[in-house]
Design an enzyme around this catalytic site. Structure first.
Site, mmCIF file in Angstrom:
data_model
loop_
_atom_site.group_PDB
_atom_site.id
_atom_site.type_symbol
_atom_site.label_atom_id
_atom_site.label_comp_id
_atom_site.label_asym_id
_atom_site.label_seq_id
_atom_site.Cartn_x
_atom_site.Cartn_y
_atom_site.Cartn_z
ATOM 1 C CG ASP A 113 36.447 40.611 37.090
ATOM 2 O OD1 ASP A 113 36.993 40.959 38.155
ATOM 3 O OD2 ASP A 113 37.087 40.340 36.056
ATOM 4 C CD GLU A 156 42.590 39.214 38.505
ATOM 5 O OE1 GLU A 156 43.789 38.904 38.589
ATOM 6 O OE2 GLU A 156 41.702 38.354 38.391
#
Ligand SMILES: [Zn+2]
Length: 376
Positions: free
Chosen positions: A67, A130
């Site tokens: 991500d 994250e």
């Protein structure tokens, strides 16, 4: 070079946190061709990849995230942030440095060895959570792995760690982070009648002075000293002749292992009491610090950097928070080694092609040197 193609392919998938946008499937396909067995572990909206090639010997896990943070105004980018544009020197785009580049390099390094013949097992733990709240990502996968009694020996994290030249800085820990929100209560009134008001702005001044002059600790060999930043302060109704009823203050501390979150809370509460401030305060420890004692794996990483770059790396525990704090709970030895962090999260994030090549060389060398060590 394979790592360049892999970086571009990953960057072209618009995986703004917590979406993986097909990145996990892409990595999974690459790994299954090499004998890895994969699982997608889904928690809430978040998908996580856990993929292992089992051999005898210890288990090395590569930890990463696909991500990325939002782009910001796209028109301010020199090249489309999801184009993976190759300008000859750099690959441009969101996530090139943080941290699709690192993942691509490790995948490429892996393709240079015969994984069936390694004296150790290799795992991938890749999350898509994250950069977001980090509640349904690595933390949950680690809980599951602990439940399964999966033993992880070494963990390599491909987060950006380099200062100037690839490998000049590696991380073996990270500071903790605590968010503190404070509301100071006063009594609204007319500015002309000081005896009848209780001004929270005046109250906060000596408190802030205490807060900012406090030496929380001196840090230690690997950790910089604990630091504090005020991030938000609001008060006032907007008129010149009215004193405010209350004041809101937000501040954040990045703390070393020389102090605990509890000690910070106690100190802040004591300052408030000493100043006689009527208040409401809340503490949110959003990351505990972690420290991984440098042992065999750190030595191997250090030697590998030396083999490729001819210099000795520096061990540090600087930077923001990382998912290392979650995998640390398994008791494995952790090293974070990745590209430069100079452009990460910024407009025009990019990574030098030569940097990707060098990082792949170092990762490859780590795989070889670990094989040598586990042979004995
Ligand atoms: Zn990152």
């Amino acid at each position: 070079m394979l790592e360049i193609q892999l970086t571009q392919d990953l960057v072209r998938k618009e995986s703004i946190t917590p979406n993986d946008a097909g990145c996990l499937k892409y990595i999974e396909d690459f790994l299954s061709e090499r004998g890895f067995i994969s699982e997608i572990l889904t928690y809430g909206r978040v998908k996580n990849l856990w993929s292992v090639k089992r051999n005898s010997g210890p288990l090395l896990v590569f930890l990463g995230h696909v991500d990325v943070v939002p782009t910001g105004p796209v028109e301010q980018w020199e090249h489309n942030p999801f184009s993976g544009f190759d300008d000859g020197t750099f690959i441009n785009g969101r996530g090139t440095g943080d941290m699709k580049g690192g993942i691509a390099c490790f995948m490429s390094a892996l393709s240079r060895v015969n994984v069936d013949e390694l004296n150790y097992s290799v795992g991938f733990l890749i999350t898509a959570d994250e950069e977001g709240p980090s509640k349904d990502g690595t933390v949950k996968v680690v809980e599951e792995l602990i439940k399964r009694e999966e033993k992880i020996d070494y963990c390599l994290i491909g987060e950006p760690s380099t200062l100037e030249i690839v490998g000049d800085n590696i991380r073996i820990g990270r500071r903790g982070s605590i968010n503190i929100e404070l509301e100071i209560f006063g009594k609204q009134g007319h500015a002309a009648y000081p005896a009848r008001v209780d001004n929270p702005i005046h109250k906060v001044v000596p408190f802030l002075d205490k807060l900012l002059s406090e030496v929380w600790d001196e840090g230690n060999e690997h950790f910089p000293p604990t630091s504090l930043q005020v991030t938000n302060i609001t008060a006032g109704v907007g008129a010149h002749n009215v004193t405010p009823n209350n004041l809101n203050l937000k501040f954040n501390l990045r703390f070393s292992t020389q102090i605990t979150a509890e000690e910070i809370q106690e100190k802040v509460s004591r300052f408030l009491t000493n100043e006689g401030i009527k208040h409401k305060v809340s503490f949110d420890v959003n990351a505990e610090p972690f420290y991984s004692e440098p042992k065999l794996f750190t030595q191997i990483v250090n030697k590998s950097i030396q083999d490729i770059q001819n210099f000795e790396t520096t061990l540090s525990c600087s930077g923001g928070t990382s998912d290392g704090r979650f995998i640390a709970k398994t008791g494995c030895e952790i090293v974070e080694l990745g590209p430069k962090f100079e452009t990460i999260h910024k407009i025009n994030e990019k990574i030098e092609k030569s940097e990707l090549e060098r990082l792949t060389d170092i990762y490859h060398q780590i795989l070889l040197n670990l094989n040598e060590e586990t042979n004995n």
